[in-house]
Design an enzyme around this catalytic site. Structure first.
Site, PDB file in Angstrom:
ATOM      1  N   HIS A 185      78.274  53.451  94.786  1.00  0.00           N
ATOM      2  CA  HIS A 185      77.071  54.124  94.270  1.00  0.00           C
ATOM      3  C   HIS A 185      76.484  53.394  93.064  1.00  0.00           C
ATOM      4  O   HIS A 185      75.331  53.626  92.694  1.00  0.00           O
ATOM      5  CB  HIS A 185      77.407  55.576  93.890  1.00  0.00           C
ATOM      6  CG  HIS A 185      76.291  56.529  94.162  1.00  0.00           C
ATOM      7  ND1 HIS A 185      74.988  56.262  93.831  1.00  0.00           N
ATOM      8  CD2 HIS A 185      76.286  57.756  94.751  1.00  0.00           C
ATOM      9  CE1 HIS A 185      74.230  57.286  94.178  1.00  0.00           C
ATOM     10  NE2 HIS A 185      74.997  58.214  94.756  1.00  0.00           N
ATOM     11  N   ARG A 186      77.247  52.511  92.461  1.00  0.00           N
ATOM     12  CA  ARG A 186      76.700  51.729  91.350  1.00  0.00           C
ATOM     13  C   ARG A 186      75.618  50.773  91.845  1.00  0.00           C
ATOM     14  O   ARG A 186      74.676  50.448  91.101  1.00  0.00           O
ATOM     15  CB  ARG A 186      77.803  50.913  90.671  1.00  0.00           C
ATOM     16  CG  ARG A 186      78.893  51.725  90.003  1.00  0.00           C
ATOM     17  CD  ARG A 186      79.955  50.809  89.438  1.00  0.00           C
ATOM     18  NE  ARG A 186      80.572  49.973  90.471  1.00  0.00           N
ATOM     19  CZ  ARG A 186      81.357  48.926  90.231  1.00  0.00           C
ATOM     20  NH1 ARG A 186      81.596  48.569  88.963  1.00  0.00           N
ATOM     21  NH2 ARG A 186      81.885  48.234  91.214  1.00  0.00           N
TER      22      ARG A 186
END
Length: 405
Positions: free
Chosen positions: A374-375
């Site tokens: 998700h980064r």
């Protein structure tokens, strides 16, 4: 005193397991002699002596692991110890070289039967003596292998190092029988390295998994026409490669807090081996035709199970595919292979009943599990990639005709 340290064999590996020492404490070695064989979770490597001298101390024993930079052994380089001919590569090569007068090769590894006077006339089979290069004999001794029971696959039927290692590796079912229910299996060596990397993957990234079904009825029909020429993994890989081309934000790695997107699509394929999960890599998969990709995957799987993957075949992946389709598994949560951005999990194809124009029809559906960091990728862009992939799988002409052979 010279310190033999574990070098950095590859960028993504920080720890190696000592498989076997080719020398013992007190042995004389010359620069270039084989010292030790080490194994990472992906490959086996041999380390040679960088200095001549006498082995003073072996710090990391067989079966123990060490991190990059740690001392494996100490070599006393003072004085000029008389080289041990048993340890010299030159001596081994000379023993295996053709005879100058006859042009024939000495039978260094020939298995002969030695019959003592006491054994003559007894009707009992005499013990077998195996003549073999000293380095290989030590390897067999360290791995507790009876050379008389090893069949040579080398030139002229000679026993090779691979033959000895294979004889030392019992089948998976034998290993399972030796593990008692109450027993404890050390989380070290290759298994420990894999465990550490998986924990680091979860701790150092924000992983999100999205799941969806893909209708693969047409793809199943296409696969039946192709037969064994193209496997399921190769077909799915071609669809993944095309979807990644349309969604480049999914194809890359995270290094030093930077997202590094790649133009080439280097697909990694998770391979289940006796030592644990390994990732084989096909460089620039988008350029490889489906049939050729299938043949390559079969070759790499064999290498992975034998610990023979080359560096280019086990590193540099930008996206990984892992499949549990051979088992009764539908959706699961694949863990990202660091430093990649995403990984795709493939489940088992199953029959699915649908209602079409008032009639019940049987369709084929495939469960997909996509995990992203998700980064680097938000939920919506990841969903768009998954949607693109499903569209390709539901209409195989979109990616198979584009990659005609």
């Amino acid at each position: 005193m010279f310190e033999v340290k574990l070098p950095k064999l590859r960028d993504d590996v920080e720890e190696s397991l000592v498989v076997v020492w080719f020398v013992s404490e007190g042995d004389a070695v010359e620069k270039g002699d084989r010292l030790v064989e080490v194994q990472t979770e992906k490959e086996v490597s041999e380390l040679d002596a960088e200095e001549s001298g006498k082995v003073k101390e072996i710090v990391v024993n067989r079966g123990e692991s060490a991190k990059v930079g740690e001392v494996l052994a100490l070599i006393d380089t003072e004085g000029s110890p008389k080289p041990n001919p048993v340890k010299q590569k030159a001596a081994v090569k000379k023993a295996e070289a053709p005879d100058a007068s006859t042009g024939t090769k000495p039978e260094v590894q020939k298995i002969t039967k030695q019959v003592s006077p006491k054994e003559e006339g007894t009707g009992e089979e005499a013990p077998k003596m195996v003549r073999i290069a000293p380095g290989l004999r030590k390897l067999a001794r360290d791995l507790d292998v009876d050379l008389a029971q090893v069949s040579g696959t080398g030139r002229n039927g000679n026993i090779t190092g691979d033959d000895i290692r294979k004889a030392a590796s019992p089948p998976a079912e034998v290993i399972a029988e030796k593990v008692e229910p109450e027993g404890m299996i050390p989380l070290s060596g290759i298994r420990g390295t894999i465990a550490r990397r998986m924990v680091e993957s979860l701790q150092q990234s924000a992983q999100l998994t999205e799941t969806a079904w893909a209708d693969v009825t047409k793809l199943v029909s296409k696969k039946e026409k192709l037969g064994d020429a193209v496997g399921w993994t190769a077909l799915l890989a071609k669809a993944v490669a095309q979807a990644l081309s349309a969604h480049p934000h999914m194809n890359g790695q995270i290094k030093d807090n930077k997202i590094e997107l790649r133009n080439e699509i280097n697909l990694g394929f998770a391979v289940d081996t006796e030592l644990g999960l390994q990732v084989a890599v096909v460089q620039e998969s988008e350029k490889v035709p489906a049939a050729e990709l299938h043949a390559k995957l079969v070759e790499l799987a064999g290498k992975a199970r034998g610990g023979k993957l080359a560096k280019t075949e086990s590193s540099g992946s930008t996206f990984t595919i892992t499949s549990l389709g051979g088992y009764r598994v539908q959706f699961f949560t694949p863990i990202i292979n660091p430093p990649e951005i995403a990984i795709l999990g493939i489940g088992r194809i199953e029959d699915h009943l649908v209602l079409e124009k008032g009639k019940v029809r049987v369709r084929k559906r495939l469960p997909l599990s996509l995990t992203v960091d998700h980064r680097a990728v938000d939920g919506a862009p990841a969903a768009k990639f998954l949607d693109e992939l499903i569209s390709l799988l539901e209409k195989p002409k979109l990616f198979l005709e584009k990659n005609k052979e």
